[in-house]
Design an enzyme around this catalytic site. Structure first.
Site, PDB file in Angstrom:
ATOM      1  N   CYS A 301       0.890  -1.171   0.000  1.00 11.93           N
ATOM      2  CA  CYS A 301       0.000   0.000   0.000  1.00 11.93           C
ATOM      3  C   CYS A 301       0.926   1.218   0.000  1.00 11.93           C
ATOM      4  O   CYS A 301       1.148   1.837   1.035  1.00 11.93           O
ATOM      5  CB  CYS A 301      -0.883   0.011   1.239  1.00 11.93           C
ATOM      6  SG  CYS A 301      -1.782  -1.516   1.500  1.00 11.93           S
ATOM      7  N   GLY A 305       3.860   7.387  -1.179  1.00 14.43           N
ATOM      8  CA  GLY A 305       5.223   6.957  -1.466  1.00 14.43           C
ATOM      9  C   GLY A 305       6.296   7.317  -0.452  1.00 14.43           C
ATOM     10  O   GLY A 305       7.476   7.056  -0.692  1.00 14.43           O
ATOM     11  N   GLY A 306       5.916   7.890   0.684  1.00 11.16           N
ATOM     12  CA  GLY A 306       6.920   8.323   1.674  1.00 11.16           C
ATOM     13  C   GLY A 306       7.845   7.185   2.109  1.00 11.16           C
ATOM     14  O   GLY A 306       9.074   7.330   2.093  1.00 11.16           O
ATOM     15  N   ASP A 324      -0.429   0.087  -5.168  1.00 11.39           N
ATOM     16  CA  ASP A 324      -1.532   0.732  -4.439  1.00 11.39           C
ATOM     17  C   ASP A 324      -2.791   0.524  -5.268  1.00 11.39           C
ATOM     18  O   ASP A 324      -2.733   0.408  -6.490  1.00 11.39           O
ATOM     19  CB  ASP A 324      -1.265   2.226  -4.226  1.00 11.39           C
ATOM     20  CG  ASP A 324      -2.077   2.798  -3.068  1.00 11.39           C
ATOM     21  OD1 ASP A 324      -1.542   2.957  -1.966  1.00 11.39           O
ATOM     22  OD2 ASP A 324      -3.292   3.071  -3.275  1.00 11.39           O
ATOM     23  N   ASP A 357      -2.928  -2.253  -8.169  1.00  9.05           N
ATOM     24  CA  ASP A 357      -3.654  -3.516  -7.965  1.00  9.05           C
ATOM     25  C   ASP A 357      -4.283  -3.519  -6.587  1.00  9.05           C
ATOM     26  O   ASP A 357      -3.781  -2.861  -5.675  1.00  9.05           O
ATOM     27  CB  ASP A 357      -2.681  -4.705  -8.042  1.00  9.05           C
ATOM     28  CG  ASP A 357      -2.403  -5.114  -9.470  1.00  9.05           C
ATOM     29  OD1 ASP A 357      -3.314  -4.957 -10.314  1.00  9.05           O
ATOM     30  OD2 ASP A 357      -1.265  -5.557  -9.742  1.00  9.05           O
ATOM     31  N   ASP A 374       1.502  -1.136   4.799  1.00 11.66           N
ATOM     32  CA  ASP A 374       1.167   0.087   5.542  1.00 11.66           C
ATOM     33  C   ASP A 374      -0.298   0.407   5.212  1.00 11.66           C
ATOM     34  O   ASP A 374      -0.582   1.188   4.315  1.00 11.66           O
ATOM     35  CB  ASP A 374       2.108   1.211   5.058  1.00 11.66           C
ATOM     36  CG  ASP A 374       1.958   2.482   5.848  1.00 11.66           C
ATOM     37  OD1 ASP A 374       1.711   2.418   7.058  1.00 11.66           O
ATOM     38  OD2 ASP A 374       2.097   3.570   5.238  1.00 11.66           O
ATOM     39  N   CYS A 429      -1.301   4.063  11.165  1.00 15.40           N
ATOM     40  CA  CYS A 429      -1.096   5.326  11.881  1.00 15.40           C
ATOM     41  C   CYS A 429      -2.329   5.599  12.753  1.00 15.40           C
ATOM     42  O   CYS A 429      -2.836   6.719  12.777  1.00 15.40           O
ATOM     43  CB  CYS A 429      -0.778   6.472  10.939  1.00 15.40           C
ATOM     44  SG  CYS A 429      -1.962   6.674   9.621  1.00 15.40           S
TER      45      CYS A 429
END
Ligand code: SAM
Length: 505
Positions: A301, A305-306, A324, A357, A374, A429
């Site tokens: 996921c 892109g971090g 993603d 995907d 993530d 998070c």
């Protein structure tokens, strides 16, 4: 005299038929709608009920931090003029995390060696953090937030949040057709069967009608001591302490310093951006992956892109697949990759593959050395700040309720995709215990029931200690599988939960 004059002026101003007349003010006031309940208000209401039973005395300070400005760290771009940036950050007084973490690792390793030698030791900040014996009581200045709280008060015994049950029951009165006892989603530790079948009791979200806001997720995963072994769930402690990979250059302002790094700017010669600022918590999942030279990594996921970018900055990956489900978010990821890795670094660009995907449907098996998952979650900080694109929006209720199931499916895909001997890091998070340890357990339950895969949870509680100068780790919260970074005003990072899983077979 002045008093009478001012009264006279006020009377005259208000009685005149001017735009400021009392009548007009009253009319305008009447027209105003009563304030509507916003998504951010809904999120705060939910957290205020769900989190105090879990975080106890720590909740008020976490809440305050969540509602305050977050703190960013800076990842220096190796594909730009990085020496200039490093010098600029040192001039600003920022802390170079590489040497600082290395010095923590050295101190802790030395303490462990001394302990093994059985020599008397003078306790230092790092050895205190891993509970080594010492002779000097640390001053309050040396203690972490968690330790201070623990010393000030005995942690509350976790309470069943009566408020939930009350509201759930009130709702049930008018949900005649509910075909399950909805309040059973609220589980007391005492209600958990001897077979530890807690996760089986997780009521599927499609059976929940009208109770959306009051689904208990705090006590459900607490104090469960049975069941892990029945599910083949083993836990292994990682002795190797977390380190910053040698090429990764990360800076942070000191604890309590709320300065910001300047906005990224394009490098004059390479035209790539000089650094990437992001929430300090985002570094942790990448460090937990323990990237080795030549590793093939899947970021399941990945957008925007971090964390993929941090992984690339280690300069060690042999291959990186950034997946993603969202086309729009992948466009942002592609932009970031273009902005930070110039075309001339063809060898790096050729290692990266971007895919759109659904990670739940991933068909790859035993393909990668490292998989980061993530997942989408309650995104606590975002949910408290932005009304747009908020998971607490009424129209997103179903999506929100399905999150644990989706998260567990994504984690299952990740475990299938990693090769035996490889590592998966699951991260969120959110502070939600259901979406953290709860999902790890949900996924393990499915592995046990549906596959022949053998894997272990890696306990990182010692391994993360070199980072305790940076993060406020949640200790004594009843977490069984993962580690959590709690937001704190001193270093306002996170929340960030990570669980590390190693596949054996
Ligand atoms: N790792 C990213 C980073 O560091 O920038 C942040 C990821 S964000 C927390 C979660 C991401 O999961 C979102 O970009 C979302 O589009 C994606 N996502 C949601 N459902 C997914 C699915 N079924 N398969 C793959 N990605 C999914």
């Amino acid at each position: 005299m002045i008093g009478v004059l001012s009264l006279y002026i006020k009377y005259n101003v208000l009685s005149r038929a001017s735009p400021f007349s009392l009548l007009h003010v009253q009319k305008r006031y009447k027209k105003k709608k009563t304030p509507k309940v916003t998504n951010t208000m809904r999120a705060l209401d939910y957290f205020d009920i769900a989190y105090p039973p879990v975080y106890g005395m720590r909740w008020p300070s976490i809440r305050l931090a969540l509602l305050s400005k977050p703190k960013y760290i800076s990842v220096v771009n190796n594909f730009a003029n990085h020496e200039e940036v490093v010098k600029a950050w040192l001039d600003l007084g920022a802390l170079d995390l590489g040497p600082r973490i290395a010095s923590s690792v050295e101190k802790i390793s030395n303490s462990i060696m001394r302990r093994l030698d059985d020599t008397p030791d003078v306790q230092n900040e790092d050895s205190a953090a891993i509970g080594l014996p010492g002779t000097i009581r640390p001053s309050f200045r040396e203690l972490t937030d968690d330790e201070i709280v623990a010393r000030i008060t005995e942690e509350d015994i976790r309470r069943y949040p009566e408020e939930y049950k009350k509201r759930a029951l009130a709702k049930m009165e008018y949900i005649g057709e509910a075909d399950v006892d909805l309040t059973n989603r609220v589980l007391l530790p005492s209600q958990i069967g001897p077979d530890g079948s807690l996760m089986m009791d997780h009521v599927p979200s499609d059976k929940l009608k009208g109770l959306e806001n009051w689904i208990e997720e705090t006590d459900a995963f607490l104090d469960i001591n049975q069941g892990d072994e029945d599910m083949g769930l083993k836990i292994e402690r990682q002795e190797q302490l977390l380190q910053l990979p040698p090429n990764l250059k990360v800076f942070s302002f000191l604890k309590g310093d709320i300065s910001d790094f300047p906005h990224p700017k394009a490098d004059r010669t390479l035209s790539s951006y000089d650094h990437y600022p992001l929430d300090g918590g985002s570094l942790l999942p990448v460090l937990a992956l323990d990237i080795k030279p030549g590793d093939h990594m899947l970021d399941l996921c990945a957008a925007p892109g971090g964390k993929s970018l941090i992984a690339l900055q280690t300069l060690m990956l042999g291959r990186l697949v950034c997946n993603d489900v969202s086309v729009n978010r992948q466009k942002r990821l592609i932009n970031i990759l273009n902005q930070y890795i110039p075309e001339c670094f063809a060898s790096v660009n050729n290692t990266v593959e971007v895919r759109v995907d659904d990670g739940c449907e991933l068909q790859e098996e035993e393909m990668y050395d490292k998989v980061l998952v993530d997942v989408p979650c309650l995104t606590d900080r975002h949910s408290l700040k932005e009304d747009d694109n908020n998971i607490f929006a009424v129209k997103r209720v179903k999506e929100r309720l399905r999150l644990p199931e989706v998260q567990a499916q994504l984690l299952l895909s990740a475990i299938k995709a990693v090769r035996p001997g490889g590592t998966v890091v699951y991260s969120t998070c959110t502070l939600s215990p259901l979406q953290n340890d709860g999902v790890v357990r949900l996924a393990f339950n499915r592995i046990w029931q549906e596959t022949k895969i053998d894997c272990v949870v890696i306990d990182l509680s010692d391994a993360v200690q070199p980072l305790s100068f940076l993060y406020r780790f949640g200790s004594k919260l009843g977490l069984r599988y993962g580690q959590i970074v709690l937001p704190s005003l001193l270093n306002n990072f996170g929340p960030m939960y990570i669980a590390k899983i190693k596949r054996l077979r």
